[in-house]
Design an enzyme around this catalytic site. Structure first.
Site, PDB file in Angstrom:
ATOM      1  N   LEU A  52      -8.312  -3.732   4.006  1.00 49.36           N
ATOM      2  CA  LEU A  52      -8.511  -3.206   2.655  1.00 49.36           C
ATOM      3  C   LEU A  52      -8.114  -4.214   1.599  1.00 49.36           C
ATOM      4  O   LEU A  52      -8.657  -4.254   0.508  1.00 49.36           O
ATOM      5  CB  LEU A  52      -7.661  -1.938   2.467  1.00 49.36           C
ATOM      6  CG  LEU A  52      -8.019  -0.745   3.320  1.00 49.36           C
ATOM      7  CD1 LEU A  52      -6.949   0.324   3.214  1.00 49.36           C
ATOM      8  CD2 LEU A  52      -9.367  -0.196   2.889  1.00 49.36           C
ATOM      9  N   GLY A  53      -7.160  -5.003   1.946  1.00 49.44           N
ATOM     10  CA  GLY A  53      -6.680  -5.981   0.979  1.00 49.44           C
ATOM     11  C   GLY A  53      -5.583  -6.806   1.603  1.00 49.44           C
ATOM     12  O   GLY A  53      -5.142  -6.548   2.728  1.00 49.44           O
ATOM     13  N   PHE A  57       2.756  -9.499   1.625  1.00 45.95           N
ATOM     14  CA  PHE A  57       3.342  -9.214   2.935  1.00 45.95           C
ATOM     15  C   PHE A  57       2.375  -9.380   4.095  1.00 45.95           C
ATOM     16  O   PHE A  57       2.759  -9.417   5.236  1.00 45.95           O
ATOM     17  CB  PHE A  57       3.874  -7.784   2.972  1.00 45.95           C
ATOM     18  CG  PHE A  57       5.000  -7.580   2.023  1.00 45.95           C
ATOM     19  CD1 PHE A  57       6.142  -8.333   2.128  1.00 45.95           C
ATOM     20  CD2 PHE A  57       4.907  -6.636   1.025  1.00 45.95           C
ATOM     21  CE1 PHE A  57       7.189  -8.148   1.255  1.00 45.95           C
ATOM     22  CE2 PHE A  57       5.949  -6.446   0.144  1.00 45.95           C
ATOM     23  CZ  PHE A  57       7.094  -7.205   0.260  1.00 45.95           C
ATOM     24  N   GLY A  58       1.158  -9.392   3.790  1.00 49.33           N
ATOM     25  CA  GLY A  58       0.176  -9.473   4.857  1.00 49.33           C
ATOM     26  C   GLY A  58      -0.988  -8.560   4.553  1.00 49.33           C
ATOM     27  O   GLY A  58      -1.224  -8.202   3.399  1.00 49.33           O
ATOM     28  N   LYS A  59      -1.680  -8.186   5.620  1.00 52.30           N
ATOM     29  CA  LYS A  59      -2.902  -7.416   5.405  1.00 52.30           C
ATOM     30  C   LYS A  59      -2.630  -5.924   5.316  1.00 52.30           C
ATOM     31  O   LYS A  59      -1.714  -5.406   5.947  1.00 52.30           O
ATOM     32  CB  LYS A  59      -3.868  -7.687   6.554  1.00 52.30           C
ATOM     33  CG  LYS A  59      -4.438  -9.081   6.456  1.00 52.30           C
ATOM     34  CD  LYS A  59      -5.492  -9.340   7.484  1.00 52.30           C
ATOM     35  CE  LYS A  59      -6.068 -10.735   7.248  1.00 52.30           C
ATOM     36  NZ  LYS A  59      -6.784 -11.262   8.370  1.00 52.30           N
ATOM     37  N   ASP A 175       7.821  -3.518 -11.757  1.00 53.19           N
ATOM     38  CA  ASP A 175       6.704  -4.434 -11.567  1.00 53.19           C
ATOM     39  C   ASP A 175       5.378  -3.715 -11.811  1.00 53.19           C
ATOM     40  O   ASP A 175       4.428  -3.843 -11.044  1.00 53.19           O
ATOM     41  CB  ASP A 175       6.744  -5.027 -10.154  1.00 53.19           C
ATOM     42  CG  ASP A 175       5.779  -6.203 -10.003  1.00 53.19           C
ATOM     43  OD1 ASP A 175       5.387  -6.784 -11.025  1.00 53.19           O
ATOM     44  OD2 ASP A 175       5.417  -6.529  -8.861  1.00 53.19           O
TER      45      ASP A 175
HETATM   46  N1  LIG Z   1      -2.907   2.852   0.013  1.00 57.93           N
HETATM   47  C1  LIG Z   1      -3.917   1.991  -0.126  1.00 57.93           C
HETATM   48  N2  LIG Z   1      -5.183   2.426  -0.104  1.00 57.93           N
HETATM   49  C2  LIG Z   1      -6.192   1.558  -0.248  1.00 57.93           C
HETATM   50  N3  LIG Z   1      -6.047   0.243  -0.418  1.00 57.93           N
HETATM   51  C3  LIG Z   1      -4.809  -0.253  -0.444  1.00 57.93           C
HETATM   52  C4  LIG Z   1      -3.674   0.587  -0.304  1.00 57.93           C
HETATM   53  N4  LIG Z   1      -2.566  -0.158  -0.378  1.00 57.93           N
HETATM   54  C5  LIG Z   1      -2.980  -1.414  -0.569  1.00 57.93           C
HETATM   55  N5  LIG Z   1      -4.320  -1.485  -0.612  1.00 57.93           N
HETATM   56  C6  LIG Z   1      -5.123  -2.687  -0.808  1.00 57.93           C
HETATM   57  O1  LIG Z   1      -4.420  -3.795  -0.279  1.00 57.93           O
HETATM   58  C7  LIG Z   1      -4.134  -4.734  -1.293  1.00 57.93           C
HETATM   59  C8  LIG Z   1      -2.776  -5.345  -1.064  1.00 57.93           C
HETATM   60  O2  LIG Z   1      -1.845  -4.302  -1.097  1.00 57.93           O
HETATM   61  P1  LIG Z   1      -0.419  -4.452  -1.757  1.00 57.93           P
HETATM   62  O3  LIG Z   1      -0.612  -5.036  -3.109  1.00 57.93           O
HETATM   63  O4  LIG Z   1       0.299  -3.171  -1.707  1.00 57.93           O
HETATM   64  O5  LIG Z   1       0.211  -5.474  -0.790  1.00 57.93           O
HETATM   65  P2  LIG Z   1       1.494  -6.265  -1.029  1.00 57.93           P
HETATM   66  O6  LIG Z   1       1.751  -7.008   0.229  1.00 57.93           O
HETATM   67  O7  LIG Z   1       2.539  -5.351  -1.542  1.00 57.93           O
HETATM   68  O8  LIG Z   1       1.002  -7.225  -2.177  1.00 57.93           O
HETATM   69  P3  LIG Z   1       1.716  -7.789  -3.437  1.00 57.93           P
HETATM   70  O9  LIG Z   1       3.156  -7.480  -3.351  1.00 57.93           O
HETATM   71  O10 LIG Z   1       1.372  -9.206  -3.377  1.00 57.93           O
HETATM   72  O11 LIG Z   1       1.035  -7.068  -4.587  1.00 57.93           O
HETATM   73  C9  LIG Z   1      -4.245  -3.966  -2.575  1.00 57.93           C
HETATM   74  O12 LIG Z   1      -4.586  -4.793  -3.624  1.00 57.93           O
HETATM   75  C10 LIG Z   1      -5.317  -2.959  -2.263  1.00 57.93           C
HETATM   76  O13 LIG Z   1      -6.582  -3.518  -2.430  1.00 57.93           O
END
Ligand SMILES: Nc1ncnc2c1ncn2[C@@H]1O[C@H](COP(=O)(O)OP(=O)(O)OP(=O)(O)O)[C@@H](O)[C@H]1O
Length: 800
Positions: A52-53, A57-59, A175
């Site tokens: 999804l993204g 932290f990773g995928k 944030d």
């Molecule tokens: N609950 C969810 N439903 C759908 N897509 C999601 C969800 N959580 C995250 N994503 C997708 O995954 C991407 C990365 O998620 P997220 O930002 O939470 O990761 P992270 O590792 O916390 O990134 P960062 O701290 O760099 O923002 C989001 O931009 C979104 O596109």
């Protein structure tokens, strides 16, 4: 040789034929299952789908539950997969993950991402979140170029409701930014990414760790050495988000000399020195709200409660009036209660990868076998790495509910908590028992399901916690080397009740309650004065209006709308004219009339007070600032004036300077350099509180050459060609950006531009302070600070 299908599995599970059939039946909501697709990656009970993204932290993967019966519709989730080995190497990451999980466990709000559970295996930690299918919010804005006012209003109301709720729970996000907002399938806003979340205990508690993304971080996080009131910092970020929704780009993003915003020091200088500018298509009422939110001085910044009452949000008054505790009570009602002691053994299964997973889960009690250490989310702890966890293969860290130890009654004293105890069943057959050991109820009888847990694992020492246990006891390592095999290859889950959660979002939730329509949202203002978009229509009679809302006054007179500042100083002043003129820039009423009135008024008042006044050219002036050099003042005043939003309405009438300098219409000019020089050591501004009167003269603190002498002058901002500013709906947002010299979210060629990573900026502040306090107004110092700042972010692999 027959090819062995590659086994992509995160959890060691393989999809059975039965699962596959079940999935095929539901393929309208899932990825189609191809015949030759024999194996699916799985993680615990979830089949893993597409990515999804990707985040820090990773995928994040789409996942769905395996259907256990033909009638069961698989549930979709988003699984944030974090490689455990990366955590071990990166303490900050570990803290962020810890914070995120612990915060999410306590949050049940329609506009906050819902944590289903946390799973792990030997390689990954999987944070299982509700799947939000509407995509990323900033992309949504990119697509639309900017949002319509009604849509922005609705989404902003949801944001405020979510933020208000988390503040009520004693948590601050720290944030908030577009990149951390998602949309669900009904285009409702969902707040995510709680990696910087922190806890406050008292209403006025201050925090010291600066977090956030530069463009969204409140100025006090960067330019002030004072501990900041974190809720106000969240409010600032909400303002930036609102601005971005309405404008299609970020505020203060139009500094030619810092076009990418990479120079953080310069960015903040610009933010604190430059009046907030609006594109003409933002109407007066949201402008008023933005002006009240985006005030650099946090003390003068509006708070969430006042935001909720602002007239612009009136269409969503009903939704915003829902008390935060309602969400706990209501949404938790949708879930089955934790099973009684007797039921536990039957319904909860503590399973290994080889066994089936229970359908019941409880996000309130999670075990993670990892190096993560449980520690209380106090501001102190949050700023540093938790005490070095002793990790052994058999060690477990209980990520349990720490919230029960948080001050939960800081708002209305009606919070309740329940304590549960989880035990493996005595037969040691791999089952977890949940026992509700105590439950406290509020006076209203509402049960709060935050759970203080006790986890016992066969063969391991029992670790108990009580609500009032000292925080040091909250760090619980259950060590037992005999558990090694037990823990390494399995997922852990205890305390189970499944929550078939439908998460109603506000708009679908209370259709009947939202009695206000866009048209009557300005009900306080006679309808003949304001159009449905908030613009003036016909205002021939100068009719003073009662209120836009209870604290903000508005007056319509001579075709100008005057949004007056709050407090006793709220009276007509040039600053209000600034509002009026600014607001009418885009309007269809002749600005000359307004300018004329201002001219007369100013002349009159200037004569009355005996100071000369420059004439204002009604044709060319669109914004008037009345400035005054800072007079002798304490450091505190000085710093406050520095944080004051130049060009914004000032509530604070500086009585002494008024007397000294023929008063009124004055705005202290902010000098960033003087600010830096005043930050002489980390405590300078704090100490100045007690040294009122002993502050060094402004000249010594202000190396930019500003004198102490009161120097009242009315300055005109760059004349703007109004015709240039008429919005052309056909233009792309990039055009807006060119016109306003502001980068747009639509600038997708450079996505990194719009995604500025979140960082802890305390180091930055330290560097700024030491650097700048020593160097005064040395330009080189600024350059080198800028370099340092940039390096700082680079070091943190910031996506700039
Ligand atoms: N609950 C969810 N439903 C759908 N897509 C999601 C969800 N959580 C995250 N994503 C997708 O995954 C991407 C990365 O998620 P997220 O930002 O939470 O990761 P992270 O590792 O916390 O990134 P960062 O701290 O760099 O923002 C989001 O931009 C979104 O596109």
């Amino acid at each position: 040789m027959a090819s062995v299908p590659k086994r992509h599995t995160y959890g060691g599970n393989v999809v059975t034929d039965r699962d596959r059939h079940s999935l095929q039946r539901n393929n309208e909501i899932l990825h189609p299952i191809h015949k030759n697709q024999r194996k699916h990656a799985t993680f615990g009970p979830y089949i893993i789908g597409s990515t999804l993204g990707e985040g820090e932290f990773g995928k994040v993967k789409l996942g769905w539950t395996k259907a256990s019966s033909s009638n069961e519709v698989p549930k979709q989730v988003a699984i944030k997969l974090i490689r455990r080995d990366t955590i071990k190497k990166d303490a900050d990451k570990e803290i962020k993950i810890y914070r995120e999980i612990n915060a999410l466990k306590h949050l049940t709000h329609p506009n906050i991402i819902y944590l289903e559970e946390v799973l792990q295996n030997s390689k990954y930690i999987g944070i299982v979140l509700e799947f939000v299918s509407g995509g990323e919010f900033y992309k949504y804005i990119q697509r639309k170029r900017r949002l319509k006012e009604s849509s922005a209003c609705r989404l902003f109301a949801q944001l405020i409701s979510g933020v208000n709720y988390m503040h009520y729970k004693g948590l601050v996000h720290r944030d908030l930014k577009l990149e951390n907002l998602l949309l669900d399938k009904h285009e409702n806003l969902v707040i995510t990414d709680f990696g910087f979340v922190n806890e406050f205990f008292e209403d006025n508690e201050l925090m010291k760790t600066s977090c956030g993304s530069p463009c969204y971080a409140a100025p006090e996080l960067v330019v002030s050495t004072k501990a900041y009131e974190a809720r106000k910092a969240d409010v600032w970020s909400c303002g930036v988000i609102l601005y971005a929704m309405l404008a299609g780009y970020l505020p203060w993003d139009d500094d030619h000399e810092n076009p990418t915003g990479d120079d953080i020091a310069r960015l903040y200088k610009y933010i604190t020195q430059t009046p907030l500018k609006f594109p003409e298509y933002i109407t007066p009422i949201p402008r008023d709200l933005l002006r009240r939110i985006l005030v650099p001085n946090p003390r003068r910044r509006i708070n969430l409660q006042t935001i909720k009452r602002h007239v612009w949000l009136k269409p969503h008054e009903a939704f915003l009036s829902i008390q935060p505790n309602y969400w706990d009570e209501h949404l938790q009602k949708e879930r089955p209660k934790p099973p009684n002691k007797g039921d536990v053994g039957r319904h909860s299964t503590y399973s290994s990868s080889a066994s089936s997973y229970s359908k019941s889960r409880d996000r309130n009690s999670l075990i993670i076998e990892s190096t993560l250490e449980q520690h209380r989310m106090s501001p102190q702890l949050a700023t540093s790495r938790p005490a070095s966890p002793t990790f052994s293969t058999g060690s477990k860290v209980v990520l349990n509910d720490t919230k029960n130890d948080m001050k939960e009654s800081n708002i209305n004293g009606e919070r309740t908590s329940a304590s549960c105890r989880y035990t493996r069943d005595s037969k040691g057959n791999g089952q977890t028992q949940i026992e509700q050991v105590s439950a406290r109820h509020s006076s209203r009888g509402n049960k709060h399901t935050s759970i203080a847990g006790l986890v016992t694992i066969p063969g391991s020492p029992t670790t108990a916690r009580t609500r009032n246990a000292p925080s040091s006891k909250l760090t619980e390592h259950v060590k037992d080397s005999s558990q090694t095999s037990f823990t390494q290859e399995e997922f852990h889950r205890i305390g189970n009740y499944h929550v078939p959660r439908s998460r109603p979002r506000p708009t679908s939730y209370y259709p009947g309650l939202s009695r206000n329509t866009a048209d009557n949202s300005l009900a306080d203002i006679p309808v003949n004065k304001l159009g449905s978009n908030g613009r003036l229509t016909d205002a021939k009679d100068p009719v003073p209006l009662n209120a836009i809302h209870d604290t903000n006054k508005a007056t319509i007179s001579n075709n100008s709308i005057m949004l007056l500042s709050e407090g006793p100083a709220a009276k007509t002043s040039p600053v209000d004219y600034h509002y009026a003129i600014g607001d009418l820039n885009h309007g269809d009423k002749p600005i000359t009339e307004v300018i004329d009135k201002i001219n007369k008024d100013l002349t009159h008042k200037a004569a009355e007070n005996g100071f000369p006044r420059e004439s204002i050219d009604p044709e060319s002036t669109s914004t008037i600032l009345v400035t005054k050099e800072p007079t002798n003042s304490t450091d505190e005043d000085h710093v406050e004036s520095q944080l004051e939003n130049v060009g914004h309405s000032s509530n604070k009438s500086d009585a002494s300077s008024d007397k000294d300098s023929k008063k009124i219409y004055e705005k202290k000019r902010f000098s960033f350099m003087s600010l830096y020089s005043s930050l002489n050591g980390s405590r300078s501004t704090v100490e100045s509180r007690t040294s009122k009167g002993n502050a060094p003269p402004v000249s010594s603190r202000n190396p930019s050459g500003q004198s102490n002498r009161s120097n009242i002058k009315i300055t005109q901002q760059q004349p703007r060609n109004l015709s240039d500013r008429v919005p052309n709906p056909d233009k792309k947002i990039n055009d807006n950006r060119i016109r306003d010299n502001a980068p747009s979210y639509a600038e997708s060629e450079n996505p990194g531009r719009s995604v500025r990573a979140s960082v802890m900026v305390s180091t930055l502040r330290e560097e700024n302070r030491s650097e700048l306090s020593n160097e005064g107004n040395n330009v080189e110092a600024q350059t080198s600070t800028a370099r340092k700042v940039l390096n700082f972010f680079k070091r943190r692999s910031m996506r700039v």
